[in-house]
Design an enzyme around this catalytic site. Structure first.
Site, short mmCIF file in Angstrom:
data_model
loop_
_atom_site.label_atom_id
_atom_site.label_comp_id
_atom_site.label_asym_id
_atom_site.label_seq_id
_atom_site.Cartn_x
_atom_site.Cartn_y
_atom_site.Cartn_z
N CYS A 92 37.28 42.46 51.97
CA CYS A 92 35.79 41.89 52.25
C CYS A 92 35.74 40.47 52.17
CB CYS A 92 35.06 42.56 50.93
SG CYS A 92 34.68 44.22 50.92
N ARG A 125 38.96 33.90 48.13
CA ARG A 125 40.02 34.65 47.60
C ARG A 125 41.33 34.34 47.60
NH1 ARG A 125 37.51 40.71 47.71
NH2 ARG A 125 38.59 40.96 45.66
N PRO A 126 41.79 33.16 47.05
CA PRO A 126 43.01 32.66 47.08
C PRO A 126 44.34 33.57 46.36
CG PRO A 126 41.66 31.35 45.66
CD PRO A 126 40.91 32.42 46.13
N LYS A 133 38.88 53.24 42.52
CA LYS A 133 39.44 52.70 43.63
C LYS A 133 40.44 51.67 43.05
CE LYS A 133 37.63 49.49 45.95
NZ LYS A 133 38.21 48.28 46.45
N ASN A 134 39.86 50.88 42.21
CA ASN A 134 40.46 49.41 41.83
C ASN A 134 41.66 49.74 40.78
OD1 ASN A 134 38.83 48.17 43.36
ND2 ASN A 134 37.50 47.08 41.63
N ARG A 152 42.51 44.19 51.34
CA ARG A 152 42.56 42.98 50.58
C ARG A 152 43.93 43.26 49.66
NH1 ARG A 152 42.33 37.59 48.59
NH2 ARG A 152 42.84 37.78 46.56
N ARG A 206 35.04 52.63 52.00
CA ARG A 206 36.27 51.80 51.26
C ARG A 206 36.01 52.11 49.78
NH1 ARG A 206 36.47 45.98 51.97
NH2 ARG A 206 38.20 46.69 50.32
N ASP A 255 31.18 43.11 40.63
CA ASP A 255 31.13 44.38 41.69
C ASP A 255 29.90 45.23 41.35
OD1 ASP A 255 33.40 43.50 42.59
OD2 ASP A 255 34.60 45.41 41.92
C1 UD1 Z 1 39.51 42.53 41.61
C2 UD1 Z 1 38.65 43.65 42.08
C3 UD1 Z 1 37.39 43.30 42.72
C4 UD1 Z 1 36.77 42.49 41.56
C5 UD1 Z 1 37.49 41.47 41.05
C6 UD1 Z 1 36.80 40.70 39.92
C7 UD1 Z 1 40.84 45.26 42.91
C8 UD1 Z 1 41.41 45.82 43.91
N1 UD1 Z 1 39.70 44.52 43.14
O1 UD1 Z 1 39.86 41.60 42.70
O2 UD1 Z 1 36.80 44.53 43.03
O3 UD1 Z 1 35.40 42.09 42.40
O4 UD1 Z 1 38.88 41.81 40.64
O5 UD1 Z 1 36.52 41.66 39.15
O6 UD1 Z 1 41.01 45.23 41.57
N2 UD1 Z 1 41.48 33.55 42.20
C9 UD1 Z 1 42.16 32.34 42.50
N3 UD1 Z 1 43.56 32.36 42.74
C10 UD1 Z 1 44.32 33.64 42.65
C11 UD1 Z 1 43.60 34.72 42.31
C12 UD1 Z 1 42.36 34.74 42.06
O7 UD1 Z 1 41.59 31.15 42.41
O8 UD1 Z 1 45.65 33.59 43.09
C13 UD1 Z 1 40.21 33.44 41.67
C14 UD1 Z 1 39.34 34.37 42.65
O9 UD1 Z 1 38.89 33.57 43.67
C15 UD1 Z 1 38.04 34.79 41.80
C16 UD1 Z 1 38.71 34.80 40.53
O10 UD1 Z 1 39.90 34.33 40.34
O11 UD1 Z 1 37.20 33.64 41.61
C17 UD1 Z 1 38.96 36.73 39.98
O12 UD1 Z 1 39.53 37.08 41.01
P1 UD1 Z 1 40.51 38.19 41.04
O13 UD1 Z 1 40.24 38.71 39.34
O14 UD1 Z 1 41.68 38.00 41.20
O15 UD1 Z 1 39.97 39.42 42.00
P2 UD1 Z 1 40.80 40.31 42.52
O16 UD1 Z 1 42.01 40.87 41.99
O17 UD1 Z 1 40.94 39.78 44.04
#
Ligand code: UD1
Length: 420
Positions: free
Chosen positions: A119, A124-125, A25-26, A95, A401, A309
């Protein structure tokens, strides 16, 4: 999405047999967004039939692409992209819709979308995404819950993330492939899905090096063509099914799976006493027909660390192993929502902030539960396979999902599971 459907599981049956793992999925979601950048036809093979992928296809269609699914193949034609705005309704569906931002900026030089849904596992900023687009020359306006980005000419830039973010790394790659000049991403995420995205874009004509390392370099090109590409196997679905095998002290062979992408999941399962090995390049065998014990500490971390995950299904397993496991969740602050439901089954878990202490018990008993998020729901399914009696899990839309037909998959390897 049906909110009313429940998964009904009678625990105690050993998982035994062979199971083909779905496409990731990711990986599929960023690949679907990436197809928007290509002036031509993309054929995406092994694309899992999940509600989130359906949502991504609806976004593509709303932007003027044609998008049709035949079995596990999704064909996208992006010759005539006409829109650059994703409606709030579509954004709320998942998301990962934020990933369309980089693709739209790259293709159209502008985009307008609302803050994403998904979720509830933490705040999730998206500041890393927006800061990076700003560095690439985009003007960003945020108002009334909407983000508007415009860039007459997107140019390469040097971007360094404070912490590696999967989504932000992918989004910058998408924006950078058609930008003018070279983009360097430092402290980039190293997840296998990043390599899959780079693999697809490269086949379409992009110039990317370093994917899978902490520094990704993208040299902008003028145009991308579509191609035929196969989505990588889902490492989190694989980890979940391995936990299902282990919790029932069973034996499972996962096919269309990649053990190398599982990272620390493999040594952790070995620590519990399971035998696990990969063979033939695309299969993983797990044998848990022995006395298992709790691993001491699990600390989630960016790849190649233990994936956040896979934390919830592993926690379900640890809840049934003799000994105590300490979990430290370092990625998302609200990722223990499954704990209260596991406790309803009889698990002994205490949480404080980012730490959860799990004391294994030798018995869980069925109860009525509600899925709270995707992987938390998977943890409930895992635990229910062990619990005596019947467990009913509501809000299965969360589970759907990320898991393609989890009911049929688990039934095929011996679980007593049905929907109702
Ligand atoms: C992706 C995965 C999700 C997985 C996560 C971490 C997808 C669709 N989803 O989510 O399943 O749990 O990676 O492996 O691929 N952060 C910030 N600012 C930002 C972006 C991120 O502070 O602009 C922080 C987040 O709050 C978190 C960390 O960075 O603490 C990692 O998040 P991120 O790797 O961005 O997760 P996703 O890409 O949303």
């Amino acid at each position: 999405m049906s909110v009313q459907r429940r998964l009904i599981i009678r625990g105690g049956r050993r998982i035994e047999g062979e199971l083909a793992v779905q496409g990731a999925k990711n990986s599929a979601l960023p690949l679907l967004a990436a197809a928007l950048l290509c002036k031509g036809q993309t054929e995406l093979h092994n694309c899992p039939d999940l509600s989130d992928c359906g949502a991504a296809c609806r976004i593509l269609t709303s932007l003027g692409c044609s998008c049709r699914r035949e079995g596990r193949v999704v064909c996208i034609n992006s010759s005539a992209v006409s829109g650059s705005e994703v409606s709030e309704r579509l954004m709320r569906e998942m998301r990962s819709s934020i990933i369309f931002m980089g693709a739209l900026l790259g293709r159209m030089g502008q985009c307008r979308l609302s803050f994403p849904g998904g979720c509830e596992i933490g705040s999730r900023p998206i500041d890393f995404h927006l800061d990076a687009f700003g560095k690439m020359g985009a003007k960003i306006r945020e108002e009334h819950g909407c983000i508007e980005c415009t860039a007459a000419k997107l140019r390469g830039a040097k971007i360094s993330f404070p912490i590696p973010s999967v989504g932000a790394t992918e989004n910058v790659m998408l924006a950078a492939v058609l930008a003018e000049g070279t983009t360097e991403i430092h402290n980039a995420a190293r997840e296998p899905e990043i390599c899959d995205l780079a693999g697809y874009l490269t086949r379409c004509g992009a110039r990317i090096s370093g994917a899978g390392t902490g520094t990704v370099i993208i040299e902008g090109v003028k145009e991308l063509n579509g191609c035929s590409y196969t989505v990588m196997p889902d490492r989190i679905a694989a980890a979940t099914y391995l936990c299902c095998g282990a919790i029932t002290r069973g034996e499972i062979l996962l096919t269309r799976a990649d053990i190398a992408s599982l990272g620390l999941v493999v040594p952790v399962l070995e620590q519990t006493g399971c035998s696990i090995y990969g063979f033939g390049g695309d299969s993983i065998y797990l044998n848990a027909r022995k006395t298992l014990r709790a691993p001491q500490q699990i600390r989630t971390a960016p790849y190649p660390g233990f994936p956040t995950d896979a934390q919830p299904p592993l926690m379900a397993l640890c809840a049934t192993l003799p000994g105590t496991t300490i979990f430290v969740e370092t990625i998302f602050e609200n990722r223990y929502r499954h704990v209260s439901e596991l406790i309803r089954l009889g698990a002994k878990i205490n949480t404080e902030g980012r730490v959860a202490v799990v004391e294994g018990v030798d018995r869980l008993t069925g109860a009525e539960l509600e899925a709270c998020d995707l992987r938390g729901g998977a943890a409930m399914v895992t635990a229910a396979l062990f619990a005596e009696g019947v467990t009913k899990i509501g809000k299965t839309c969360y589970i759907e999902r990320g898991y393609e037909n989890i009911e049929a998959s688990l039934k095929s390897v011996g679980a007593d599971i049905r929907t109702g």
